[in-house]
Design an enzyme around this catalytic site. Structure first.
Site, mmCIF file in Angstrom:
data_model
loop_
_atom_site.group_PDB
_atom_site.id
_atom_site.type_symbol
_atom_site.label_atom_id
_atom_site.label_comp_id
_atom_site.label_asym_id
_atom_site.label_seq_id
_atom_site.Cartn_x
_atom_site.Cartn_y
_atom_site.Cartn_z
ATOM 1 N N ARG A 150 33.556 13.074 1.693
ATOM 2 C CA ARG A 150 32.858 12.845 2.973
ATOM 3 C C ARG A 150 33.858 13.048 4.105
ATOM 4 O O ARG A 150 34.671 12.175 4.381
ATOM 5 C CB ARG A 150 32.306 11.413 2.989
ATOM 6 C CG ARG A 150 31.231 11.204 4.036
ATOM 7 C CD ARG A 150 31.013 9.734 4.272
ATOM 8 N NE ARG A 150 32.030 9.190 5.143
ATOM 9 C CZ ARG A 150 32.547 7.949 5.050
ATOM 10 N NH1 ARG A 150 32.145 7.135 4.110
ATOM 11 N NH2 ARG A 150 33.469 7.539 5.895
ATOM 12 N N HIS B 216 30.517 7.858 7.859
ATOM 13 C CA HIS B 216 29.458 7.486 6.912
ATOM 14 C C HIS B 216 28.096 7.724 7.579
ATOM 15 O O HIS B 216 27.245 8.437 7.053
ATOM 16 C CB HIS B 216 29.591 6.030 6.481
ATOM 17 C CG HIS B 216 28.366 5.540 5.780
ATOM 18 N ND1 HIS B 216 28.022 5.972 4.522
ATOM 19 C CD2 HIS B 216 27.377 4.707 6.183
ATOM 20 C CE1 HIS B 216 26.878 5.402 4.169
ATOM 21 N NE2 HIS B 216 26.470 4.638 5.158
ATOM 22 N N TYR C 264 39.279 2.190 8.341
ATOM 23 C CA TYR C 264 39.581 1.888 6.932
ATOM 24 C C TYR C 264 40.144 3.070 6.146
ATOM 25 O O TYR C 264 40.499 2.930 4.992
ATOM 26 C CB TYR C 264 38.310 1.367 6.227
ATOM 27 C CG TYR C 264 37.113 2.308 6.330
ATOM 28 C CD1 TYR C 264 36.985 3.402 5.482
ATOM 29 C CD2 TYR C 264 36.129 2.113 7.287
ATOM 30 C CE1 TYR C 264 35.904 4.259 5.569
ATOM 31 C CE2 TYR C 264 35.041 2.969 7.388
ATOM 32 C CZ TYR C 264 34.937 4.037 6.529
ATOM 33 O OH TYR C 264 33.872 4.898 6.624
HETATM 34 C C1 LIG Z 1 20.509 -1.626 -1.457
HETATM 35 C C2 LIG Z 1 21.394 -1.293 -0.290
HETATM 36 N N1 LIG Z 1 22.538 -1.960 -0.112
HETATM 37 C C3 LIG Z 1 23.337 -1.646 0.932
HETATM 38 C C4 LIG Z 1 22.983 -0.672 1.808
HETATM 39 C C5 LIG Z 1 23.906 -0.307 2.967
HETATM 40 N N2 LIG Z 1 24.527 0.996 2.629
HETATM 41 C C6 LIG Z 1 24.045 2.125 3.156
HETATM 42 S S1 LIG Z 1 24.855 3.466 2.591
HETATM 43 C C7 LIG Z 1 25.892 2.523 1.665
HETATM 44 C C8 LIG Z 1 26.989 3.157 0.849
HETATM 45 C C9 LIG Z 1 26.491 4.125 -0.147
HETATM 46 O O1 LIG Z 1 27.557 4.888 -0.652
HETATM 47 P P1 LIG Z 1 27.334 6.038 -1.676
HETATM 48 O O2 LIG Z 1 26.307 5.637 -2.672
HETATM 49 O O3 LIG Z 1 28.670 6.431 -2.193
HETATM 50 O O4 LIG Z 1 26.692 7.220 -0.806
HETATM 51 P P2 LIG Z 1 27.341 8.010 0.413
HETATM 52 O O5 LIG Z 1 26.930 7.271 1.658
HETATM 53 O O6 LIG Z 1 28.804 8.054 0.229
HETATM 54 O O7 LIG Z 1 26.720 9.367 0.382
HETATM 55 C C10 LIG Z 1 25.580 1.175 1.802
HETATM 56 C C11 LIG Z 1 26.317 0.077 1.120
HETATM 57 C C12 LIG Z 1 21.769 0.003 1.596
HETATM 58 N N3 LIG Z 1 21.361 0.989 2.399
HETATM 59 N N4 LIG Z 1 21.002 -0.301 0.534
#
Ligand SMILES: Cc1ncc(C[n+]2csc(CCOP(=O)(O)OP(=O)(O)O)c2C)c(N)n1
Ligand SMILES: [Mg+2]
Length: 386
Positions: free
Chosen positions: A281, A285, A294
């Protein structure tokens, strides 16, 4: 690529770096199980001649344009968000090969269950960019997929769409429908119990589902080495009992070949597959995030050299299918296309504030009617048409 040509035979045991994270993660070669790895185009845009699928010119150029368009859309959305004209948005810069490569082998009748960082694939699936803008701006009418395209709306609740995707695949088996489902999710989503359940169900019931784990190094501020103690997410698929592979997710040819092999197998009744796409990425985010808090910039720099678009352009230029002026021309054309979509989006009617009561229930409840009427009354008092 020839129909029915099985990529398995062309996958070689070359090593992709086992880690895409900085320090604490184990960087030793993958040792768990028999995880195959696939890279066709190296970082210098040189193809492994034994693995190159030798796609025709039209296909190669369409893959290139799809990646350039995804990046143009991405950059414009960031500008619009910073101007206060777009909602929160999850950029996909640097992950274009991963998203375009996984969508390429799909037909409209196949199902696509995306997470939120998937607009590059959605554009390929026929979503207009103005519809996607509408969606990210929070309008309910941005959510339905285009007519005749079997897509789920993207999921923001991390990992929540993976079990439903397996349900769709199991339904295909019951109906003897020979299509498949591609579902993508991030490295962070692998920690959701529902994702493990989904893998198990798919393997036990041989559902025609391709799981694409986009390992982009981070889940907001959580690095992958804090997400999992294994050095490859591909072991999750293997543990569930399905074919599993670790792919260079910045290599468009590897992504296309791995997904095509997996979707072909799923359609002919060979069951589910797991693809770990190793990417990074490069950006925020979401627009609500500041990674400098971070993440060290020194971690990002090496991935700039692995840019999936530049890598593919080098390959196409060497093949004589592209030159530097044409690259600029394609970038300009894509930018214009995005600007036309932006203007169409700006010209769409704004939402009426009272609409927030309209879409939760098919039949509105008595309590909500009272709240709606009160809200309408207050809006009118302020001179706003509800
Ligand atoms: C069930 C849930 N918990 C927390 C969140 C907050 N949240 C949004 S994106 C994210 C991180 C996801 O990371 P990843 O699965 O690696 O996907 P990326 O964003 O890196 O594509 C979090 C914790 C959420 N949207 N849904
Ligand atoms: Mg991630």
């Amino acid at each position: 690529m020839e129909e029915n040509q099985d990529t398995t035979e062309r996958i070689k045991g070359e090593e992709i770096p086992a880690s895409n994270t900085p320090s604490a993660m184990d960087t030793s070669p993958i040792q768990v199980g028999q995880i195959e790895v696939l890279q066709i185009l190296n970082e210098h845009g040189e193809a492994d001649s034994g693995l190159d699928p030798n796609l025709d010119t039209e296909t190669l150029l369409s893959l290139h344009r799809a990646m350039v368009l995804a990046r143009a859309f991405d950059k414009r959305m960031l500008v619009m968000q910073r101007q206060g004209r777009m909602g929160t948005f999850a950029p996909n810069i640097g992950q274009e090969a991963c998203i375009v490569g996984q969508a390429h082998p799909l037909t409209p009748q196949d199902w696509f269950a995306p997470s939120y960082r998937s607009f590059g694939a959605q554009i390929m699936r026929g979503w207009s960019m103005e519809r996607l803008m509408r969606l990210w701006a929070g309008f309910h009418d941005g959510f339905p997929p285009p007519e005749g395209v079997n897509d789920l709306p993207f999921s923001i609740v991390v990992g929540s769409h993976v079990l439903p995707a397996v349900g769709i695949g199991m339904g295909m088996n019951y109906r003897n429908d020979r299509h498949c489902v591609v579902v993508n999710f991030g490295d962070g989503a692998t920690s959701q119990g529902a994702v493990s359940e989904a893998l198990n169900f798919a393997a036990v019931y041989q559902a025609p589902v391709v799981f694409i784990c986009e390992n982009n190094g981070w889940a907001i501020s959580t690095p992958v080495f804090k997400q999992s103690s294994t050095n490859s997410f591909a072991v999750h698929g293997l543990a569930a009992g399905m074919r599993s592979i670790r792919v260079d997710g910045n290599d468009i040819l590897a992504m296309v070949c791995a997904t095509k092999e997996a979707t072909d197998r799923a359609r002919r009744g060979g069951g589910p597959s797991y693809i770990e796409a190793v990417t990074f990425r490069m950006s925020l985010h979401t627009t609500a995030d500041d990674p400098t808090v971070y993440r060290d910039d020194s971690e990002v720099a090496p991935w700039e050299a692995r840019c999936p678009i530049v890598r593919f352009e080098t390959y196409l230029i060497k093949k004589g299918m592209l030159d530097s002026q044409t690259v600029v021309k394609i970038q300009e054309e894509c930018e214009q296309e995005v600007l036309r979509a932006r203007d169409a989006f700006y010209n769409m009617p704004p939402a009426k504030p009272g609409e927030i009561f309209d879409y939760l229930y098919e039949e509105i409840t008595t309590e909500l009617i009272a709240q709606r009427d009160e809200y309408h009354h207050r809006l009118r008092q302020k001179g706003v048409d509800p």
